[in-house]
Design a protein around this motif. Structure first.
Motif, PDB file in Angstrom:
ATOM      1  N   SER A  81       0.806  -1.224   0.000  1.00 47.70           N
ATOM      2  CA  SER A  81       0.000   0.000   0.000  1.00 47.70           C
ATOM      3  C   SER A  81       0.837   1.272   0.000  1.00 47.70           C
ATOM      4  O   SER A  81       0.534   2.211  -0.730  1.00 47.70           O
ATOM      5  N   HIS A  82       1.893   1.374   0.821  1.00 47.81           N
ATOM      6  CA  HIS A  82       2.668   2.611   0.893  1.00 47.81           C
ATOM      7  C   HIS A  82       3.971   2.382   1.665  1.00 47.81           C
ATOM      8  O   HIS A  82       4.235   1.272   2.130  1.00 47.81           O
ATOM      9  N   ASN A  83       4.759   3.455   1.782  1.00 47.37           N
ATOM     10  CA  ASN A  83       6.029   3.473   2.522  1.00 47.37           C
ATOM     11  C   ASN A  83       7.110   2.611   1.863  1.00 47.37           C
ATOM     12  O   ASN A  83       7.391   1.482   2.288  1.00 47.37           O
ATOM     13  N   ALA A  84       7.736   3.166   0.827  1.00 48.73           N
ATOM     14  CA  ALA A  84       8.840   2.504   0.137  1.00 48.73           C
ATOM     15  C   ALA A  84      10.135   2.778   0.905  1.00 48.73           C
ATOM     16  O   ALA A  84      10.907   3.671   0.559  1.00 48.73           O
ATOM     17  N   PHE A  85      10.359   1.979   1.947  1.00 52.79           N
ATOM     18  CA  PHE A  85      11.514   2.198   2.814  1.00 52.79           C
ATOM     19  C   PHE A  85      12.778   1.533   2.246  1.00 52.79           C
ATOM     20  O   PHE A  85      12.785   1.046   1.125  1.00 52.79           O
TER      21      PHE A  85
ATOM     22  N   ILE B  92       7.991 -11.969   1.045  1.00 52.11           N
ATOM     23  CA  ILE B  92       8.777 -13.092   1.564  1.00 52.11           C
ATOM     24  C   ILE B  92       8.692 -13.141   3.092  1.00 52.11           C
ATOM     25  O   ILE B  92       8.605 -14.207   3.686  1.00 52.11           O
ATOM     26  N   ILE B  93       8.724 -11.946   3.697  1.00 51.63           N
ATOM     27  CA  ILE B  93       8.639 -11.813   5.155  1.00 51.63           C
ATOM     28  C   ILE B  93       7.496 -10.865   5.478  1.00 51.63           C
ATOM     29  O   ILE B  93       7.350  -9.815   4.851  1.00 51.63           O
TER      30      ILE B  93
ATOM     31  N   VAL C   1       4.344  -1.343   3.548  1.00 50.92           N
ATOM     32  CA  VAL C   1       3.203  -1.729   4.374  1.00 50.92           C
ATOM     33  C   VAL C   1       2.269  -2.626   3.558  1.00 50.92           C
ATOM     34  O   VAL C   1       1.957  -2.342   2.402  1.00 50.92           O
ATOM     35  N   HIS C   2       1.843  -3.712   4.176  1.00 47.79           N
ATOM     36  CA  HIS C   2       0.971  -4.687   3.524  1.00 47.79           C
ATOM     37  C   HIS C   2      -0.457  -4.135   3.415  1.00 47.79           C
ATOM     38  O   HIS C   2      -0.968  -3.521   4.344  1.00 47.79           O
TER      39      HIS C   2
ATOM     40  N   HIS D 279       1.543  -6.281  13.548  1.00 49.88           N
ATOM     41  CA  HIS D 279       2.288  -5.300  14.335  1.00 49.88           C
ATOM     42  C   HIS D 279       2.299  -3.957  13.593  1.00 49.88           C
ATOM     43  O   HIS D 279       1.285  -3.299  13.490  1.00 49.88           O
ATOM     44  N   GLU D 280       3.472  -3.568  13.046  1.00 44.94           N
ATOM     45  CA  GLU D 280       3.573  -2.314  12.288  1.00 44.94           C
ATOM     46  C   GLU D 280       3.010  -2.460  10.874  1.00 44.94           C
ATOM     47  O   GLU D 280       2.786  -1.473  10.191  1.00 44.94           O
ATOM     48  N   GLY D 281       2.850  -3.703  10.418  1.00 46.17           N
ATOM     49  CA  GLY D 281       2.256  -3.932   9.106  1.00 46.17           C
ATOM     50  C   GLY D 281       3.238  -3.998   7.956  1.00 46.17           C
ATOM     51  O   GLY D 281       2.835  -4.205   6.810  1.00 46.17           O
ATOM     52  N   PHE D 282       4.539  -3.816   8.227  1.00 45.59           N
ATOM     53  CA  PHE D 282       5.517  -3.872   7.146  1.00 45.59           C
ATOM     54  C   PHE D 282       5.805  -5.312   6.741  1.00 45.59           C
ATOM     55  O   PHE D 282       5.862  -6.224   7.579  1.00 45.59           O
ATOM     56  N   ALA D 283       5.998  -5.497   5.435  1.00 45.55           N
ATOM     57  CA  ALA D 283       6.402  -6.772   4.870  1.00 45.55           C
ATOM     58  C   ALA D 283       7.489  -6.510   3.841  1.00 45.55           C
ATOM     59  O   ALA D 283       7.654  -5.376   3.371  1.00 45.55           O
ATOM     60  N   MET D 284       8.243  -7.550   3.508  1.00 47.48           N
ATOM     61  CA  MET D 284       9.356  -7.381   2.570  1.00 47.48           C
ATOM     62  C   MET D 284       9.199  -8.336   1.399  1.00 47.48           C
ATOM     63  O   MET D 284       9.040  -9.546   1.588  1.00 47.48           O
TER      64      MET D 284
END
Length: 324
Positions: free
Chosen positions: A98-102, A154-155, A120-121, A129-134
């Motif tokens: 969805s957003h946040n290209a870290f 993947i994660i 973010v997923h 948790h924070e919703g980030f995925a890789m």
């Protein structure tokens, strides 16, 4: 004798003329680019060219918070003249995000280029948790075009033994072909092996111990028979590092190599050897209209002492010397 004097005089003036005509040394300058705003560098070398992968800070001047939707690729053959290949990867390239290209990391293996990136997923059930995925994107050339070969991360938060904030991936292909995936933030760091296909986990997610003061941004490189794990320590962050004779540890803490950055609490490094020179990439808030959410990538030389330990990085406005 008179003839000899004139020959000597002519030789002197020829030497002086050549000396005057020697070009001035050229330096990269820091930050490397006046636009766009770039952050979170990753680097790889391919075919005598260095490729720099960066995030993109898009926040409006004077406002707080990260606004990041895409990633850029730049390249150079001499560390001074850079080609901007553009924003070749974005959140929109991943249907599940969805957003946040870290901060991402790119690596070469099997003749392809694998770019691991956190976002973010979209799926609320995956945001425990924070919703980030890789996830990962793959290309036949470092500058793309890239595509998502999986259609899913993947994660994610739902991965067993993942962390609260699953960001800052770094992937290392060892000399024996084994592939290791590291990531971490909020003072926790993890590692897991990847299968040879570069897109599947090959075993359990494991904790890493011994990284004193770890906060985020792990980076692994190898010199001779020693592995180096550098990372952002504390917050506001400086860069510290540890070493090991085995990529699985144990890691021995070695100290601070890069100090905190004025006006930027984040500190994200990349280390590479290119054409016999060692370089330390990082970001600052060094542009006149920059700031903690409007960062810019820089580079300075990295040096080792006689024991193979990394010397303290000296930040400069000049940057690094052009490679002839």
């Amino acid at each position: 004798m008179f003839k000899s004097f004139h020959l000597l005089l002519a030789a002197f003036w020829l030497f002086a003329l050549n000396a005057c005509q020697q070009p001035e040394p050229q330096y990269s300058g820091n930050p490397l680019f006046s636009e766009p705003f770039t952050a979170d560098p990753a680097v790889l070398v391919h075919n005598d060219t260095l490729y720099l992968f960066t995030g993109s800070d898009e926040q409006i001047e004077g406002r707080d918070g990260f606004v990041m939707h895409k990633w850029y690729v730049f390249s150079t053959a001499d560390m001074v003249n850079w080609t901007n290949h553009g924003a070749v990867l974005s959140v929109e390239d991943f249907e599940w995000a969805s957003h946040n290209a870290f901060a991402g990391h790119a690596v070469e293996n099997h003749g392809k280029f694998w770019w691991y990136v956190p976002m973010v997923h979209k799926d609320s059930s995956a945001r425990v948790h924070e919703g980030f995925a890789m996830g990962v994107a793959v290309a036949d050339h470092p500058a793309g075009p890239y595509k998502d070969p999986l259609g899913h991360p993947i994660i994610a938060d739902t991965t067993e033994n993942s962390i609260v904030l699953n960001i800052d991936p770094t992937v290392y292909v060892d000399d024996d072909g084994e592939v290791y995936f590291f990531w971490g933030s909020w003072n926790e760091v993890r590692q897991v092996k990847l299968k040879d296909n570069m897109v599947e986990l090959d075993g359990p997610v494991e904790n890493i111990e011994g990284l004193t003061n770890f906060f985020e941004a792990p980076w692994v490189h190898k010199r001779n028979d020693t592995y180096y794990m550098s990372y952002a320590a504390g917050y506001p962050s400086r860069t510290e590092y540890a070493t090991s004779k085995n990529i699985n540890g144990p890691w021995q803490y070695r100290g601070v190599i890069h100090d905190e950055i004025p006006n930027s609490p984040t500190n994200h490094q990349a280390i590479v050897n290119f054409k016999g020179n060692d370089y330390f990439f990082y970001h600052t808030a060094g542009l006149p209209n920059g700031g903690p959410y409007r960062r810019s990538v820089c580079v300075d030389k990295l040096e080792y002492d006689e024991n193979g330990l990394i010397k303290k990085i000296v930040r400069t406005d000049l940057g690094v010397l052009q490679i002839k």
